[in-house]
Scaffold this active site. Sequence first.
Site, PDB file in Angstrom:
ATOM      1  N   LEU A  21       0.697  -1.211   0.087  1.00 19.77           N
ATOM      2  CA  LEU A  21      -0.095   0.053  -0.053  1.00 19.77           C
ATOM      3  C   LEU A  21       0.807   1.233   0.002  1.00 19.77           C
ATOM      4  CD1 LEU A  21      -2.786  -0.970   2.558  1.00 19.77           C
ATOM      5  CD2 LEU A  21      -3.131  -1.019   0.230  1.00 19.77           C
ATOM      6  N   ASP A  22       0.285   2.264  -0.490  1.00 17.80           N
ATOM      7  CA  ASP A  22       1.037   3.662  -0.515  1.00 17.80           C
ATOM      8  C   ASP A  22       1.305   4.089   0.729  1.00 17.80           C
ATOM      9  OD1 ASP A  22       0.859   3.462  -3.345  1.00 17.80           O
ATOM     10  OD2 ASP A  22      -0.636   4.677  -3.289  1.00 17.80           O
ATOM     11  N   LYS A  23       2.055   4.922   1.126  1.00 11.79           N
ATOM     12  CA  LYS A  23       2.489   5.620   2.555  1.00 11.79           C
ATOM     13  C   LYS A  23       1.197   6.189   3.094  1.00 11.79           C
ATOM     14  CE  LYS A  23       5.139   9.393   2.776  1.00 11.79           C
ATOM     15  NZ  LYS A  23       4.431  10.249   3.544  1.00 11.79           N
ATOM     16  N   HIS A  76      -0.549   2.631  -7.890  1.00 14.08           N
ATOM     17  CA  HIS A  76      -1.224   3.658  -7.500  1.00 14.08           C
ATOM     18  C   HIS A  76      -2.772   3.529  -8.427  1.00 14.08           C
ATOM     19  CE1 HIS A  76       1.785   6.621  -6.316  1.00 14.08           C
ATOM     20  NE2 HIS A  76       1.641   5.591  -5.313  1.00 14.08           N
TER      21      HIS A  76
END
Length: 236
Positions: A100-102, A183
């Site tokens: 997962l993204d930050k 993303h």
Amino acid sequence: MRLDKFIAHCTGASRSEVKRWIRAKCVTVAGITTTDPRHYIAPPDEVTLNGSPLAYPHARYYMLHKPEGVVCSNEDGEHPTALDCLTGIHREGLQIAGRLDKDTTGLVLITDDGQWNHTITAPRAAKNKVYCVSLAKPISAQCMAQFAEGILLKGESKPTRPANVAPITDTKVRVTLHEGRYHQVKRMFAACGNHVTALHRESVAGIVLDAALAPGQFRPLTQAEINLSKSTSTDE
């Protein structure tokens, strides 16, 4: 598996400490003392440390409720990592199954079972991933139709797989994907002229984030959850 890695996994000791034990002739493999930390072992070889047998470790499977600001990598010089959240756990050999993204929160799966990781993340597996998405503008019927048909994202040659969008409110939706491009959720909504303001992953491959886990908390998967992930498909 390398002998030093195996002993570190069984005891929680550092690799350097394990190497000292091996070179001090504290370790036997199949009844024979060895001083080579790189010695390869596999069942049914019996390994002893100071005369006591060591059991081959079972594979480990965890779910983590990833907080915002945590990165999905093994090491990072600037930000806390998903593995940093696994307090009290021997982390060597652990892999993140689906990143997962930050700034994205929610379910992250972590394991030392490489084959299971592949089952979860391989593009061919097309495992369902469900997200709760907050948007800057109300969702439009046209956007929902674009998700259902697939969207050709900027810089890519193939459109996304069809995805399901279920409205929760005008500006909050639940999105189900069957792939995991870079993303992807944010880029799909951007292609529709909208902007994601918050993103939270609720489930992967049929495994649902435990509502009892606060951000930053984790627990082992149940056997039923491990088995479920092996059988779920895009039809579910």
